[in-house]
Design a protein around this motif. Structure first.
Motif: not given
Length: 219
Positions: A164-168
């Protein structure tokens, strides 16, 4: 239950398919018009037969319609490849995969009823190009003209971050469908799963989006 395959054409491509199918425990009939090729595979395939695959009577005599899948791996002889595919359709083979030399050859094969057409040289070229361009890309599989699935080794920009932090997905339009972690595979990873050192991400998406991701994140 073992599936039964026929591989016609025992060059480099056809030969590698025979070996892999046999290794996976399948029954394989290997066919080529050259005696030396048949001799080479007589100790590898379940059956190895010298025959002209453009001869319908010869194909029928081998009971070829009773096999689950026939792979036409004929090398440079496009005419023989097309005629063989036509014969197999006439005989009533359930599934036919054919190696194409070029786009024109592919169009003809599709028109006459080949179930699947493969371009091993072109596809391998794409895989090698992706591996050369990005050191982190381990494997590349084309799903269609515009979509692919790629194995990518996680680098320092990814390690320690959750999905979720990368939000690729939002940034690049691609999805992480699985993570290889040692001998384990995490299928459909959760948003809070954290990327660890040594992880291999299995990513799916449009080629343009995957390329953007490779250029910005994976160099």
């Amino acid at each position: 239950m073992k599936k039964e395959f026929v591989v016609i054409g025992l060059g480099r491509f056809g030969g590698s398919i025979v070996r892999e199918l046999v290794e996976q425990g399948m029954e394989v009939m290997a066919i080529d018009k050259f005696e030396d090729k048949v001799d080479e595979f007589s100790q590898i395939a379940t059956h190895a037969v010298m025959a002209d695959s453009t001869d319908e009577a010869a194909l029928r005599s081998l009971g070829i319609r009773n096999f689950d899948h026939v792979i036409v791996a004929i090398g440079d002889d496009i005419q023989a490849s097309i005629l063989t595919t036509l014969m197999l359709k006439e005989i009533g083979v359930k599934k036919i995969t054919v190696k194409a030399q070029n786009d024109y050859h592919e169009k003809v094969l599709e028109r006459i009823g080949a179930d699947k057409v493969v371009h091993p040289e072109r596809d391998m070229g794409k895989r090698i190009a992706h591996n050369i361009v990005s050191n982190n890309v381990l494997d590349y599989l084309e799903l269609s003209d515009e979509h692919s699935i790629v194995e990518i080794a996680a680098n320092n920009l990814l390690i320690g971050n959750s999905i979720i932090e990368l939000d690729i997905r939002a940034k690049y339009g691609i999805n992480i469908v699985a993570i290889k972690r040692g001998d384990d595979i995490i299928v459909s990873p959760q948003a809070n799963d954290v990327i660890q050192k040594g992880d291999i991400l299995i990513v799916i998406g449009a080629d343009n989006d995957i390329n953007r991701f490779e250029k910005r994140v994976m160099q």
